[in-house]
Design an enzyme around this catalytic site. Structure first.
Site, mmCIF file in Angstrom:
data_model
loop_
_atom_site.group_PDB
_atom_site.id
_atom_site.type_symbol
_atom_site.label_atom_id
_atom_site.label_comp_id
_atom_site.label_asym_id
_atom_site.label_seq_id
_atom_site.Cartn_x
_atom_site.Cartn_y
_atom_site.Cartn_z
ATOM 1 N N ASP A 1 0.784 -1.237 0.000
ATOM 2 C CA ASP A 1 0.000 0.000 0.000
ATOM 3 C C ASP A 1 0.819 1.293 0.000
ATOM 4 O OD1 ASP A 1 -1.709 -2.059 0.607
ATOM 5 O OD2 ASP A 1 -2.437 -1.196 2.471
ATOM 6 N N TRP B 1 5.530 -10.499 1.798
ATOM 7 C CA TRP B 1 5.012 -9.676 2.885
ATOM 8 C C TRP B 1 5.586 -10.151 4.205
ATOM 9 C CZ3 TRP B 1 2.467 -9.999 7.446
ATOM 10 C CH2 TRP B 1 1.811 -8.849 7.920
ATOM 11 N N ARG C 1 -7.636 0.043 11.329
ATOM 12 C CA ARG C 1 -6.376 0.453 10.714
ATOM 13 C C ARG C 1 -6.541 1.470 9.574
ATOM 14 N NH1 ARG C 1 -7.195 -5.042 9.632
ATOM 15 N NH2 ARG C 1 -7.600 -5.625 7.459
#
Length: 496
Positions: free
Chosen positions: A42, A66, A169
């Site tokens: 992101d 990730w 979040r």
């Protein structure tokens, strides 16, 4: 405020400095942001600070997968030439030990303020797994950032009853006359997404105001990466829902990014939803974020990859890239997207054809390349299918196909060299537009940058973003149709 640079962050900075130097520029996209090294997802903290545009991003520098999230960092003056800066945040405090997740940034009193999600992830002595997401603050000079001693500044104690403490979040901050506001993604009691609104006068003490909007299980589950901004006479709530189900050609299965159009009453903090559309119809687009430029434009950038189709080849030492920044405008009641105008400064070597008939496969001299800005206008429609083959050689190709009878445009990477069982084809509805003289025309603008294509249809009415890793020597372009069409073609090389 604590130390500016922890041992963990210093380790990352030393490592990425060497890796950036060792990765040849020709292995990277020419004008799209790519990961300095390792993994990128992101976009974060897309903001103006000291008259430059800063972009942070979710970042795992130690592998192409990730992992514990850091904040990578780059900067630009024109959205096209980007400079890598040292990593800005590392998960080195008790409140973000599980990762420094997504967030946003803005300039306040000469400092660069970062608001991000900290992840508390630990196994307790009794065997219980304690996992929470909280919102955190850091301030800095554009290079080094100090985490606030007040962290976390927003915890689950403030969220609506029954909401998830584990899915809370991605804060996006902005300023109004009466102080600072932020929106943050959340999961409601029913398990689906909602967006919460908070207010602060000093950036450290935050008050929950209201729930701006909720999915109620209509648009996926968790709503990630919210943004909330005015555009024309509308207020736009932009979100990235997880676990959506396909709905016609508007939304696809999995992770989507959508525009919620509406009206917003600042006094009562009430947002009234009017319409919902997809933000991008391609194979690879997620978690977009916007900023307002110094000259008042609303510019958006997104992650050009899919969580469920991570197809970056093993031969590349980086994984993940961003879209070209796009100017958003409201036209005919919907959002139109166009590449930032600054890109035009880098267009060279014009090649142009007008009124070219396509009744069989056609290759046009000078129309080829992998770092190009290619515009194709269809001005005759005596066919059922029209195709553009690009990134092509004898073995590989990408395909863009227009079905005139069904008014659909399809991007297809089936033959781009992928050897995994992932989604390779996606289509969207697209009808011809009318030009100034009332004639039908279909406009396709393809921005290619080595490993990606962004298709802007009908002056940005809809966009399709897709990555592919066809060998770079596959740079041919061909046109064909199963009837007769007539096209105008314009091609520029992008020289950065």
């Amino acid at each position: 405020m604590g130390e500016a640079i922890s041992k963990q962050l210093l380790k990352v900075r030393m490592m990425e400095k060497k890796q950036i130097h060792d990765i040849p520029q020709e292995e990277r996209p020419a004008y799209h942001v790519s990961s300095p090294t390792g993994w990128m997802n992101d976009p974060n903290g897309f903001s103006v600070y000291q008259n430059r545009y800063h972009l942070f991003f979710q970042y795992h520098p130690f592998s192409k997968k990730w992992g514990p999230m850091h904040w990578g960092h780059c900067v630009t003056e024109d959205f096209i030439r980007w400079e890598f800066l040292p990593a800005a945040l590392a998960p080195d405090e008790s409140y973000d030990e599980g990762g420094c997740y997504s967030g946003s940034a803005m300039e306040v009193d000469g400092e660069h303020v970062l608001i991000y999600t900290g992840v508390i992830d630990r196994h307790l002595d009794d065997g219980f797994h304690y996992y929470r997401q909280v919102q955190c603050l850091a301030k800095g000079s554009g290079i080094d950032y100090r985490k606030s001693e007040m962290n976390p500044i927003i915890t689950g104690e403030s969220i609506p009853e029954g909401s998830s403490l584990e899915d809370f979040r991605d804060p996006k901050i902005w300023k109004e006359d009466d102080g600072y506001y932020l929106v943050v993604g959340s999961r409601a009691k029913d398990g689906s997404g909602q967006i919460l609104l908070y207010h602060s006068e000093d950036l450290e003490q935050w008050q929950f105001i209201t729930i701006l909007d909720q999915s109620r299980n209509e648009y996926g589950k968790m709503w990630e990466c919210p943004d909330f901004f005015p555009l024309g006479d509308k207020q736009i709530l932009m979100i990235s829902p997880q676990d959506m189900r396909a709905s016609g050609l508007e939304f696809h299965n999995g992770n989507n990014s959508i525009f919620i159009y509406g009206q917003y009453d600042k006094a009562s903090h009430q947002f009234k939803r009017e319409m919902v559309t997809s933000a991008d119809y391609g194979l690879d687009f997620y978690a977009p974020q916007t900023l307002q430029t110094k000259d008042g434009r609303r510019v958006m950038i997104g992650w050009m990859q899919s969580w469920d189709a991570k197809i970056s080849p093993k031969t590349l030492p980086w994984s993940g890239m961003m879209t070209v920044p796009r100017e958003l405008t409201l036209k005919n009641g919907r959002i139109y997207q166009q590449p930032v105008r600054e890109l035009e400064q880098y267009r060279k070597n014009l090649v142009q054809y007008e009124g070219q008939t396509v009744a069989q496969p056609v290759v046009l001299e000078g129309i080829r390349g992998r770092v190009i800005d290619l515009s194709v206008e269809l001005i005759r429609f005596d066919f059922e299918h029209f195709r553009i083959h690009f990134a092509k050689n004898e073995d590989y190709e990408m395909l863009l196909q227009y079905n005139q009878k069904r008014n659909t445009l399809t991007v297809d990477r089936t033959h781009s060299g992928i050897d995994r069982d992932v989604v390779c084809r996606r289509k969207m509805e697209l009808a011809p537009m009318r030009d100034a003289d009332g004639r039908e025309v279909l406009k396709l603008r393809l921005l290619m940058d080595k490993y990606s294509v962004e298709v802007f249809a009908n002056d940005g009415e809809k966009v399709m973003s897709s990555v592919f890793y066809t060998p770079l020597e596959a740079d041919h372009i061909a046109f064909d149709s199963d009837g007769t069409t007539c096209i105008n073609v314009t091609k520029y090389d992008i020289c950065v």
